[in-house]
Write a protein that holds these residues in place. Sequence first.
Motif, PDB file in Angstrom:
ATOM      1  N   ARG A 199       2.355   0.737  -8.156  1.00 31.70           N
ATOM      2  CA  ARG A 199       2.869   1.891  -7.559  1.00 31.70           C
ATOM      3  C   ARG A 199       4.648   1.809  -7.723  1.00 31.70           C
ATOM      4  O   ARG A 199       5.117   0.900  -7.985  1.00 31.70           O
ATOM      5  CB  ARG A 199       2.775   1.756  -6.171  1.00 31.70           C
ATOM      6  N   THR A 200       5.029   2.963  -7.609  1.00 30.59           N
ATOM      7  CA  THR A 200       6.728   3.252  -7.620  1.00 30.59           C
ATOM      8  C   THR A 200       7.096   3.722  -6.161  1.00 30.59           C
ATOM      9  O   THR A 200       6.631   4.596  -5.733  1.00 30.59           O
ATOM     10  CB  THR A 200       6.803   4.144  -8.720  1.00 30.59           C
ATOM     11  N   LEU A 201       8.105   2.935  -5.628  1.00 29.43           N
ATOM     12  CA  LEU A 201       8.274   3.106  -4.149  1.00 29.43           C
ATOM     13  C   LEU A 201      10.001   3.318  -4.204  1.00 29.43           C
ATOM     14  O   LEU A 201      10.657   2.824  -4.992  1.00 29.43           O
ATOM     15  CB  LEU A 201       8.029   1.869  -3.567  1.00 29.43           C
ATOM     16  N   VAL A 202      10.158   4.324  -3.294  1.00 27.72           N
ATOM     17  CA  VAL A 202      11.348   4.940  -3.016  1.00 27.72           C
ATOM     18  C   VAL A 202      12.000   3.534  -2.148  1.00 27.72           C
ATOM     19  O   VAL A 202      11.317   3.323  -1.173  1.00 27.72           O
ATOM     20  CB  VAL A 202      11.384   6.202  -2.176  1.00 27.72           C
ATOM     21  N   LEU A 203      13.058   3.435  -2.330  1.00 29.18           N
ATOM     22  CA  LEU A 203      13.793   2.356  -1.393  1.00 29.18           C
ATOM     23  C   LEU A 203      14.698   2.699  -0.231  1.00 29.18           C
ATOM     24  O   LEU A 203      15.727   3.901  -0.715  1.00 29.18           O
ATOM     25  CB  LEU A 203      14.569   1.452  -2.237  1.00 29.18           C
ATOM     26  N   SER A 216       1.078   9.369   7.748  1.00 26.02           N
ATOM     27  CA  SER A 216      -0.489   9.196   7.648  1.00 26.02           C
ATOM     28  C   SER A 216      -0.796   7.996   7.287  1.00 26.02           C
ATOM     29  O   SER A 216      -0.139   6.966   6.629  1.00 26.02           O
ATOM     30  CB  SER A 216      -1.004  10.233   6.613  1.00 26.02           C
ATOM     31  N   ALA A 217      -1.955   7.529   7.400  1.00 20.51           N
ATOM     32  CA  ALA A 217      -2.669   6.270   6.962  1.00 20.51           C
ATOM     33  C   ALA A 217      -2.650   6.120   5.639  1.00 20.51           C
ATOM     34  O   ALA A 217      -2.559   5.155   4.834  1.00 20.51           O
ATOM     35  CB  ALA A 217      -3.882   6.155   7.634  1.00 20.51           C
ATOM     36  N   ARG A 218      -2.799   7.458   4.810  1.00 23.11           N
ATOM     37  CA  ARG A 218      -2.872   7.390   3.422  1.00 23.11           C
ATOM     38  C   ARG A 218      -1.610   7.038   2.885  1.00 23.11           C
ATOM     39  O   ARG A 218      -1.401   6.171   1.673  1.00 23.11           O
ATOM     40  CB  ARG A 218      -3.337   8.659   3.004  1.00 23.11           C
ATOM     41  N   ALA A 219      -0.449   7.479   3.463  1.00 22.70           N
ATOM     42  CA  ALA A 219       0.986   7.129   2.956  1.00 22.70           C
ATOM     43  C   ALA A 219       1.263   5.638   3.080  1.00 22.70           C
ATOM     44  O   ALA A 219       1.696   5.065   2.341  1.00 22.70           O
ATOM     45  CB  ALA A 219       2.011   7.840   3.559  1.00 22.70           C
ATOM     46  N   ALA A 220       0.624   5.082   4.461  1.00 25.96           N
ATOM     47  CA  ALA A 220       1.050   3.575   4.500  1.00 25.96           C
ATOM     48  C   ALA A 220      -0.065   2.871   3.490  1.00 25.96           C
ATOM     49  O   ALA A 220       0.592   1.662   3.103  1.00 25.96           O
ATOM     50  CB  ALA A 220       0.551   3.288   5.894  1.00 25.96           C
ATOM     51  N   ARG A 268      -1.985   7.339  -7.432  1.00 22.52           N
ATOM     52  CA  ARG A 268      -1.333   6.393  -6.720  1.00 22.52           C
ATOM     53  C   ARG A 268       0.082   6.071  -6.852  1.00 22.52           C
ATOM     54  O   ARG A 268       0.656   5.464  -6.096  1.00 22.52           O
ATOM     55  CB  ARG A 268      -2.206   5.253  -6.958  1.00 22.52           C
ATOM     56  N   ARG A 269       0.572   6.287  -8.356  1.00 16.78           N
ATOM     57  CA  ARG A 269       1.985   5.938  -8.587  1.00 16.78           C
ATOM     58  C   ARG A 269       2.862   7.019  -8.144  1.00 16.78           C
ATOM     59  O   ARG A 269       3.818   7.651  -8.894  1.00 16.78           O
ATOM     60  CB  ARG A 269       2.096   5.740 -10.077  1.00 16.78           C
ATOM     61  N   ILE A 270       2.942   6.955  -6.741  1.00 13.86           N
ATOM     62  CA  ILE A 270       3.848   7.968  -6.192  1.00 13.86           C
ATOM     63  C   ILE A 270       5.253   7.260  -6.051  1.00 13.86           C
ATOM     64  O   ILE A 270       5.418   6.108  -5.871  1.00 13.86           O
ATOM     65  CB  ILE A 270       3.338   8.501  -4.852  1.00 13.86           C
ATOM     66  N   THR A 315       6.692   7.819  -0.521  1.00 18.23           N
ATOM     67  CA  THR A 315       5.812   7.997   0.664  1.00 18.23           C
ATOM     68  C   THR A 315       6.117   8.241   1.989  1.00 18.23           C
ATOM     69  O   THR A 315       5.414   8.281   3.014  1.00 18.23           O
ATOM     70  CB  THR A 315       4.837   6.500   0.616  1.00 18.23           C
ATOM     71  N   GLY A 316       7.620   8.448   2.118  1.00 17.58           N
ATOM     72  CA  GLY A 316       8.237   8.567   3.410  1.00 17.58           C
ATOM     73  C   GLY A 316       8.652   7.325   4.001  1.00 17.58           C
ATOM     74  O   GLY A 316       9.473   7.459   5.008  1.00 17.58           O
ATOM     75  N   ALA A 317       8.207   6.119   3.472  1.00 20.87           N
ATOM     76  CA  ALA A 317       8.832   4.724   4.029  1.00 20.87           C
ATOM     77  C   ALA A 317      10.345   4.623   3.837  1.00 20.87           C
ATOM     78  O   ALA A 317      10.946   4.154   4.917  1.00 20.87           O
ATOM     79  CB  ALA A 317       8.256   3.764   3.184  1.00 20.87           C
ATOM     80  N   ALA A 318      10.989   5.182   2.969  1.00 21.16           N
ATOM     81  CA  ALA A 318      12.481   5.049   2.766  1.00 21.16           C
ATOM     82  C   ALA A 318      13.121   5.541   3.695  1.00 21.16           C
ATOM     83  O   ALA A 318      14.071   4.864   4.263  1.00 21.16           O
ATOM     84  CB  ALA A 318      12.833   5.632   1.416  1.00 21.16           C
ATOM     85  N   GLU A 319      12.770   6.888   4.281  1.00 21.06           N
ATOM     86  CA  GLU A 319      13.508   7.572   5.336  1.00 21.06           C
ATOM     87  C   GLU A 319      13.310   6.645   6.771  1.00 21.06           C
ATOM     88  O   GLU A 319      14.190   6.551   7.528  1.00 21.06           O
ATOM     89  CB  GLU A 319      13.043   8.937   5.397  1.00 21.06           C
ATOM     90  N   VAL A 320      11.987   6.238   6.868  1.00 16.27           N
ATOM     91  CA  VAL A 320      11.517   5.592   8.088  1.00 16.27           C
ATOM     92  C   VAL A 320      12.475   4.469   8.263  1.00 16.27           C
ATOM     93  O   VAL A 320      12.705   3.663   9.467  1.00 16.27           O
ATOM     94  CB  VAL A 320      10.043   5.353   8.073  1.00 16.27           C
ATOM     95  N   LEU A 321      12.621   3.504   7.082  1.00 17.45           N
ATOM     96  CA  LEU A 321      13.083   2.386   6.970  1.00 17.45           C
ATOM     97  C   LEU A 321      14.786   2.270   7.194  1.00 17.45           C
ATOM     98  O   LEU A 321      15.261   1.156   7.471  1.00 17.45           O
ATOM     99  CB  LEU A 321      12.596   1.323   5.876  1.00 17.45           C
ATOM    100  N   GLU A 322      15.284   3.487   7.192  1.00 20.18           N
ATOM    101  CA  GLU A 322      16.716   3.693   7.373  1.00 20.18           C
ATOM    102  C   GLU A 322      17.143   3.009   8.703  1.00 20.18           C
ATOM    103  O   GLU A 322      18.471   2.533   8.875  1.00 20.18           O
ATOM    104  CB  GLU A 322      17.172   5.105   7.258  1.00 20.18           C
TER     105      GLU A 322
END
Length: 248
Positions: A137-141, A210-214, A233-235, A238-245
């Motif tokens: 997967r590729t994740l946004v930081l 969503s649980a799918r995003a997690a 799956r290599r999105i 997922t929205g995590a980067a904004e949440v983890l700010e």
Amino acid sequence: RAIRDMHGASLAKLCRTVLSGMAGLATRHDALEHNPVRDAGRISPGKPKRVPRALSVLEIRALRAWLNDDDKTRERDLPDLVDMLLATGLRVGEALAVTWDAVDLSVGTVEVRGTVIRVKGRGLMIKPAPKTRAGFRTLVLPSWAVEMLRLRPPGRPDQTVFCSVLGGLRDRDNVIGDLRNTLNAAGFEWVTSHTFRRTVATLMDQSGLSARAAADQLGHSHPSLTQDVYFGRRIASTGAAEVLEVLR
């Protein structure tokens, strides 16, 4: 009873089924007079499992502050590694396998390509595949994680970001041991490396993702064949980067 207490009632029931089949076969071949497993009592649920716990934002801030203020922890290069785990939800082995050419600081992403393992007779190596197929997967930081990576001494494209003092791979088990000692010293005895992954998922859930995003963020496989095989799956987000700010 020992299996039930150490590993749970489900595994104890499975072992009982296997033993009953073995004893039944032995009985049919006159090696036993009867099947003793069949007469064993029912397996009780055993000890209740502890409720999974995630770090709160205040606990994260306190832990990160303690890590950055401790000389021994900084010598072991643990503060930045913990930041990476909290910023991504990566497994320790996955984080240790991240190379500089897998990080794109211009767009703030990291590509998860493998995990560090120890092979008998060969030593440490990067297994070119994460724990599961969904692990690619590729994740946004979050921006604070990008800043952390910018401040680290750059290495060769194929060198790991969190390398040893000599520039080689770091042993996952040794790192987990160092984390265990550090977390105990910091007063977070209940925290494990998996707690960081659970914390990322919990923050995403609390923010309405969503649980799918997690699952995509953590590299978990989904039981649906359609989602596993046909959904990408290599999105990159997922929205995590904004949440983890909020951890800044």
